[in-house]
Design a protein around this motif. Structure first.
Motif, PDB file in Angstrom:
ATOM      1  N   SER A  92      -2.112   3.858 -10.219  1.00 13.26           N
ATOM      2  CA  SER A  92      -1.675   5.119 -10.826  1.00 13.26           C
ATOM      3  C   SER A  92      -1.867   5.103 -12.345  1.00 13.26           C
ATOM      4  O   SER A  92      -1.651   4.088 -13.002  1.00 13.26           O
ATOM      5  CB  SER A  92      -0.215   5.408 -10.476  1.00 13.26           C
ATOM      6  OG  SER A  92       0.651   4.693 -11.318  1.00 13.26           O
ATOM      7  N   LEU A 113       1.704   1.771  -3.488  1.00 13.91           N
ATOM      8  CA  LEU A 113       0.510   2.153  -4.247  1.00 13.91           C
ATOM      9  C   LEU A 113       0.101   3.606  -4.026  1.00 13.91           C
ATOM     10  O   LEU A 113      -0.377   4.266  -4.950  1.00 13.91           O
ATOM     11  CB  LEU A 113      -0.669   1.251  -3.865  1.00 13.91           C
ATOM     12  CG  LEU A 113      -0.686  -0.151  -4.447  1.00 13.91           C
ATOM     13  CD1 LEU A 113      -1.716  -1.010  -3.728  1.00 13.91           C
ATOM     14  CD2 LEU A 113      -0.962  -0.114  -5.942  1.00 13.91           C
ATOM     15  N   HIS A 114       0.263   4.107  -2.799  1.00 15.63           N
ATOM     16  CA  HIS A 114      -0.339   5.397  -2.450  1.00 15.63           C
ATOM     17  C   HIS A 114       0.643   6.499  -2.105  1.00 15.63           C
ATOM     18  O   HIS A 114       0.226   7.618  -1.787  1.00 15.63           O
ATOM     19  CB  HIS A 114      -1.319   5.198  -1.298  1.00 15.63           C
ATOM     20  CG  HIS A 114      -2.393   4.204  -1.605  1.00 15.63           C
ATOM     21  ND1 HIS A 114      -3.336   4.405  -2.590  1.00 15.63           N
ATOM     22  CD2 HIS A 114      -2.642   2.971  -1.094  1.00 15.63           C
ATOM     23  CE1 HIS A 114      -4.134   3.346  -2.658  1.00 15.63           C
ATOM     24  NE2 HIS A 114      -3.729   2.467  -1.769  1.00 15.63           N
ATOM     25  N   ARG A 147       0.272   9.680  -4.119  1.00 16.21           N
ATOM     26  CA  ARG A 147      -1.046  10.263  -3.849  1.00 16.21           C
ATOM     27  C   ARG A 147      -1.040  11.023  -2.519  1.00 16.21           C
ATOM     28  O   ARG A 147      -1.590  12.116  -2.413  1.00 16.21           O
ATOM     29  CB  ARG A 147      -2.091   9.141  -3.839  1.00 16.21           C
ATOM     30  CG  ARG A 147      -3.504   9.625  -3.885  1.00 16.21           C
ATOM     31  CD  ARG A 147      -4.491   8.476  -4.097  1.00 16.21           C
ATOM     32  NE  ARG A 147      -4.320   7.904  -5.425  1.00 16.21           N
ATOM     33  CZ  ARG A 147      -4.047   6.625  -5.658  1.00 16.21           C
ATOM     34  NH1 ARG A 147      -3.921   5.777  -4.683  1.00 16.21           N
ATOM     35  NH2 ARG A 147      -3.916   6.185  -6.882  1.00 16.21           N
ATOM     36  N   VAL A 148      -0.408  10.440  -1.501  1.00 10.60           N
ATOM     37  CA  VAL A 148      -0.296  11.114  -0.197  1.00 10.60           C
ATOM     38  C   VAL A 148       0.543  12.383  -0.344  1.00 10.60           C
ATOM     39  O   VAL A 148       0.174  13.454   0.148  1.00 10.60           O
ATOM     40  CB  VAL A 148       0.316  10.175   0.867  1.00 10.60           C
ATOM     41  CG1 VAL A 148       0.662  10.932   2.138  1.00 10.60           C
ATOM     42  CG2 VAL A 148      -0.637   9.023   1.175  1.00 10.60           C
ATOM     43  N   SER A 175       0.825  -1.217   0.000  1.00 11.01           N
ATOM     44  CA  SER A 175       0.000   0.000   0.000  1.00 11.01           C
ATOM     45  C   SER A 175       0.854   1.259   0.000  1.00 11.01           C
ATOM     46  O   SER A 175       0.466   2.274  -0.583  1.00 11.01           O
ATOM     47  CB  SER A 175      -0.934   0.005   1.208  1.00 11.01           C
ATOM     48  OG  SER A 175      -1.872  -1.036   1.095  1.00 11.01           O
ATOM     49  N   THR A 176       2.009   1.198   0.654  1.00 12.13           N
ATOM     50  CA  THR A 176       2.921   2.345   0.630  1.00 12.13           C
ATOM     51  C   THR A 176       3.345   2.627  -0.808  1.00 12.13           C
ATOM     52  O   THR A 176       3.323   3.774  -1.261  1.00 12.13           O
ATOM     53  CB  THR A 176       4.154   2.082   1.514  1.00 12.13           C
ATOM     54  OG1 THR A 176       3.722   1.820   2.851  1.00 12.13           O
ATOM     55  CG2 THR A 176       5.095   3.277   1.516  1.00 12.13           C
ATOM     56  N   GLU A 222      -9.332   5.513  -8.600  1.00 10.60           N
ATOM     57  CA  GLU A 222      -7.914   5.877  -8.525  1.00 10.60           C
ATOM     58  C   GLU A 222      -7.080   4.827  -7.799  1.00 10.60           C
ATOM     59  O   GLU A 222      -6.060   5.144  -7.205  1.00 10.60           O
ATOM     60  CB  GLU A 222      -7.779   7.219  -7.815  1.00 10.60           C
ATOM     61  CG  GLU A 222      -8.421   8.370  -8.551  1.00 10.60           C
ATOM     62  CD  GLU A 222      -8.205   9.694  -7.840  1.00 10.60           C
ATOM     63  OE1 GLU A 222      -7.279   9.798  -7.016  1.00 10.60           O
ATOM     64  OE2 GLU A 222      -8.974  10.615  -8.114  1.00 10.60           O
TER      65      GLU A 222
END
Length: 147
Positions: free
Chosen positions: A87, A15-16, A19-20, A12-13, A84
């Motif tokens: 990416s 993946l996101h 975005r963060v 998840s890190t 979303e």
């Protein structure tokens, strides 16, 4: 700000992270520190199709199909083609195989935010399911396999 997670949280890190970073004030330094979640994208040792994901056979050690097939299953099951979840940059690299963007080795080339990855040299899930080593439960067996 350090974005981190362990195992699936490590995935998840990856993946996101961007975005963060895009959602915090520009003056904030954002870094990623995924701890594992970097599963290899290759066939299992026996080159078998393995069991269908999320079945009783799948849960037995050494019977799983390769990780790529599992990610393809999850991509469809979770309808990651919508929203979303993955990416756009990664999906441009793999337009006919977007599920590859759910895999750390494939998505790392499009992550813009700096990160430092922590990953074990020997991952027990991968040893059991990709190399199909079923006897990995004692230090003696582990050393014997690694020699």
């Amino acid at each position: 700000l350090v974005v981190t997670g362990i195992s699936a949280g490590g995935l998840s890190t990856f993946l996101h992270l961007d975005r963060v970073a895009a959602r915090v004030p520009a003056a904030t330094k954002v870094r990623g520190a995924p701890e594992v979640g970097y599963f290899l994208d290759h066939d299992n040792f026996a080159h078998s199709r393995g069991a269908k994901p999320n079945t009783p056979e799948w849960k037995r050690m050494g019977t799983a199909t390769n990780y790529t097939t599992w990610m393809k299953y999850i991509y469809g099951m979770q309808n990651l083609s919508f929203g979303e979840g993955l990416s756009k940059e990664c999906q441009q690299h793999y337009p006919t195989k977007p599920w590859l963007c759910f895999m750390s080795p494939r998505m790392q080339k499009v992550i813009q935010t700096p990160y430092f990855m922590f990953n074990s040299k020997y991952d027990s899930w991968q040893l059991n399911n990709e190399l199909q080593i079923s006897s990995w439960d004692t230090p003696e067996k582990q050393l014997a396999v690694l020699k």
